[in-house]
Design a protein around this motif. Structure first.
Motif, PDB file in Angstrom:
ATOM      1  N   PRO A 289      14.491   4.110  35.758  1.00 33.87           N
ATOM      2  CA  PRO A 289      13.614   3.581  34.713  1.00 33.87           C
ATOM      3  C   PRO A 289      13.919   2.114  34.428  1.00 33.87           C
ATOM      4  N   CYS A 290      12.868   1.383  34.042  1.00 32.23           N
ATOM      5  CA  CYS A 290      12.998  -0.060  33.817  1.00 32.23           C
ATOM      6  C   CYS A 290      12.607  -0.446  32.399  1.00 32.23           C
ATOM      7  N   GLN A 291      13.054  -1.624  32.042  1.00 30.24           N
ATOM      8  CA  GLN A 291      12.633  -2.301  30.833  1.00 30.24           C
ATOM      9  C   GLN A 291      12.201  -3.708  31.224  1.00 30.24           C
ATOM     10  N   VAL A 292      11.218  -4.261  30.529  1.00 30.74           N
ATOM     11  CA  VAL A 292      10.924  -5.686  30.657  1.00 30.74           C
ATOM     12  C   VAL A 292      11.604  -6.387  29.493  1.00 30.74           C
ATOM     13  N   GLY A 293      12.577  -7.203  29.825  1.00 33.27           N
ATOM     14  CA  GLY A 293      13.346  -7.894  28.806  1.00 33.27           C
ATOM     15  C   GLY A 293      12.783  -9.265  28.503  1.00 33.27           C
ATOM     16  N   SER A 294      13.463  -9.972  27.606  1.00 33.48           N
ATOM     17  CA  SER A 294      12.977 -11.257  27.122  1.00 33.48           C
ATOM     18  C   SER A 294      14.107 -12.264  27.079  1.00 33.48           C
ATOM     19  N   MET A 295      13.800 -13.504  27.396  1.00 39.29           N
ATOM     20  CA  MET A 295      14.697 -14.630  27.160  1.00 39.29           C
ATOM     21  C   MET A 295      14.330 -15.328  25.848  1.00 39.29           C
ATOM     22  N   VAL A 296      13.607 -14.613  24.997  1.00 41.12           N
ATOM     23  CA  VAL A 296      13.033 -15.144  23.757  1.00 41.12           C
ATOM     24  C   VAL A 296      12.000 -16.219  24.113  1.00 41.12           C
ATOM     25  N   GLU A 297      10.988 -15.775  24.846  1.00 42.11           N
ATOM     26  CA  GLU A 297       9.903 -16.672  25.245  1.00 42.11           C
ATOM     27  C   GLU A 297       8.871 -16.817  24.139  1.00 42.11           C
ATOM     28  N   SER A 298       8.080 -17.861  24.257  1.00 41.61           N
ATOM     29  CA  SER A 298       6.938 -18.051  23.371  1.00 41.61           C
ATOM     30  C   SER A 298       5.883 -16.987  23.667  1.00 41.61           C
ATOM     31  N   ALA A 299       4.735 -17.131  23.024  1.00 44.17           N
ATOM     32  CA  ALA A 299       3.623 -16.211  23.250  1.00 44.17           C
ATOM     33  C   ALA A 299       3.257 -16.104  24.724  1.00 44.17           C
ATOM     34  N   ILE A 300       3.414 -17.196  25.461  1.00 50.05           N
ATOM     35  CA  ILE A 300       2.978 -17.220  26.861  1.00 50.05           C
ATOM     36  C   ILE A 300       3.841 -16.297  27.716  1.00 50.05           C
ATOM     37  N   GLY A 301       5.149 -16.522  27.719  1.00 45.73           N
ATOM     38  CA  GLY A 301       6.039 -15.655  28.474  1.00 45.73           C
ATOM     39  C   GLY A 301       6.049 -14.231  27.946  1.00 45.73           C
ATOM     40  N   THR A 302       5.929 -14.099  26.630  1.00 46.86           N
ATOM     41  CA  THR A 302       5.911 -12.775  26.009  1.00 46.86           C
ATOM     42  C   THR A 302       4.727 -11.951  26.498  1.00 46.86           C
ATOM     43  N   MET A 303       3.551 -12.536  26.497  1.00 48.01           N
ATOM     44  CA  MET A 303       2.380 -11.780  26.922  1.00 48.01           C
ATOM     45  C   MET A 303       2.398 -11.503  28.420  1.00 48.01           C
ATOM     46  N   ALA A 304       2.975 -12.400  29.203  1.00 52.44           N
ATOM     47  CA  ALA A 304       3.134 -12.113  30.638  1.00 52.44           C
ATOM     48  C   ALA A 304       3.994 -10.867  30.820  1.00 52.44           C
TER      49      ALA A 304
END
Length: 368
Positions: A289-304
């Motif tokens: 199983p996977c997760q999509v993590g975050s580098m604390v992106e703005s709306a742009i990276g977040t929505m991608a």
């Protein structure tokens, strides 16, 4: 339709409060925003949030690499030539995954807008009814973290992730305090960001056995797959690999060693949506199983990341939390409680506020 212009904006987004993890404290978030324009005037947006401790890139180096090495390769290319473009990127320069992600994300935004489809429809369709997001709590004193967690649960968040990885004894207190504050129903995830060694990890897992932790994420150094394997072999809870997997070769090694139960995919580590899809597919073949993590992106990276998470059933969780952490963002992202909303608008579904973006930009350039 061909790409005729690339603009690059090096900006800094103000955080509501400092973001503190095992190896860094950030008072604002340095980001690189990219804007691609076709010969027919269609615009696509992308983002890089590099981390020199994870991706080996700095804010300044990422800007330079995009400007001088990668962006020129896109001029006169079709936005749909995604495989060829990535081969050109990788042939030009090794590594630099967040720089590549900034352009990859913009290409997918373009493809969606040209075809009139949201990105998730282009890469697999809707695999989930909704995407719940957690609240992520920075490293603080145990009682402060517990108070933050309790406040978020009262606000309706069903998943809490806490950052640890400083002192193992103190981290045990942090985990225990947060679990006591949020009760037994709320999900609890623990991320050490490589902050422990094998002995400390085993101590923490043993002494928080009654805290019902969903998983322990990247407890040891990224390269130390042997320790990760040994931890997984004796842990009653799941172990997630994050910094230990950037690309498909890394994941082959993790799967071959049976070193982790779960994988945290980040667009900034993998180089964008296209290579992230390969990671998800291999993980699915291995029943990981996977997760999509975050580098604390703005709306742009977040929505991608949200579109990627929506498109694959093997991606069971996500951390699309960046917009919740900024005082003001470059575009609007809607949350319904703890559920991030994806529209049927084409591409990433965002209206970027260029005036605000330019106001927080420290330096910029264009290539055509």
């Amino acid at each position: 339709m061909k790409i005729k212009k690339v603009e690059v904006f090096a900006a800094r987004l103000l955080l509501k409060e400092p973001f503190i993890i095992s190896y860094v404290q950030l008072d604002d978030m340095p980001t690189i925003i990219t804007k691609l324009e076709t010969d027919e005037g269609v615009i696509g947006w992308g983002e890089a949030v590099p981390d020199q401790n994870v991706t080996g890139e700095t804010w300044e180096s990422t800007y330079q690499v995009i400007q001088h090495e990668l962006a020129p390769l896109l001029i006169n290319e079709s936005p749909f030539a995604i495989d060829r473009i990535h081969k050109k990127f990788n042939g030009k320069i090794d590594g630099v995954p967040s720089a590549k992600a900034a352009l990859d994300i913009a290409l997918y935004d373009l493809m969606g807008k040209i075809t009139g489809q949201p990105v998730y429809q282009l890469i697999g369709g809707k695999a989930h009814e909704e995407l719940q997001v957690p609240q992520v709590i920075s490293i603080k004193e145990p009682e402060e973290m517990a108070a933050d967690a309790q406040r978020y649960v009262e606000a309706g968040f069903r998943n809490i992730k806490i950052k640890v990885g400083t002192n193992a004894t103190m981290d045990i207190q942090r985990i225990q305090a947060v679990r006591q504050a949020i009760g037994e129903v709320t999900q609890l995830r623990v991320d050490a960001n490589q902050g422990w060694n094998r002995i400390d990890t085993l101590k923490v897992i043993r002494e928080t056995a009654d805290c019902n932790v969903d998983w322990y994420e990247q407890p040891v150094k990224a390269h130390d797959l042997r320790s990760l394997k040994e931890i997984r072999a004796v842990s009653p809870q799941k172990v997630m690999v994050d910094e230990g997997v950037h690309n498909i070769q890394d994941l082959v090694n993790v799967i071959g060693m049976r070193a982790a139960d779960m994988l945290n995919i980040k667009l900034m580590k993998s180089g964008g949506i296209y290579p992230a899809l390969a990671l998800a597919n291999l993980a699915e073949a291995a029943e990981m199983p996977c997760q999509v993590g975050s580098m604390v992106e703005s709306a742009i990276g977040t929505m991608a990341g949200a579109h990627l998470a929506m498109s694959r059933s093997i991606i069971e969780t996500n951390e699309m939390v960046g917009p919740l952490m900024f005082s003001r963002d470059v575009a609007a992202v809607t949350y319904d409680g703890d559920v991030i909303q994806l529209s049927d608008a084409p591409g990433l579904g965002l209206e970027v506020d260029e005036e605000y973006l330019k106001s927080i930009t420290r330096f910029s350039c264009y290539i055509q």
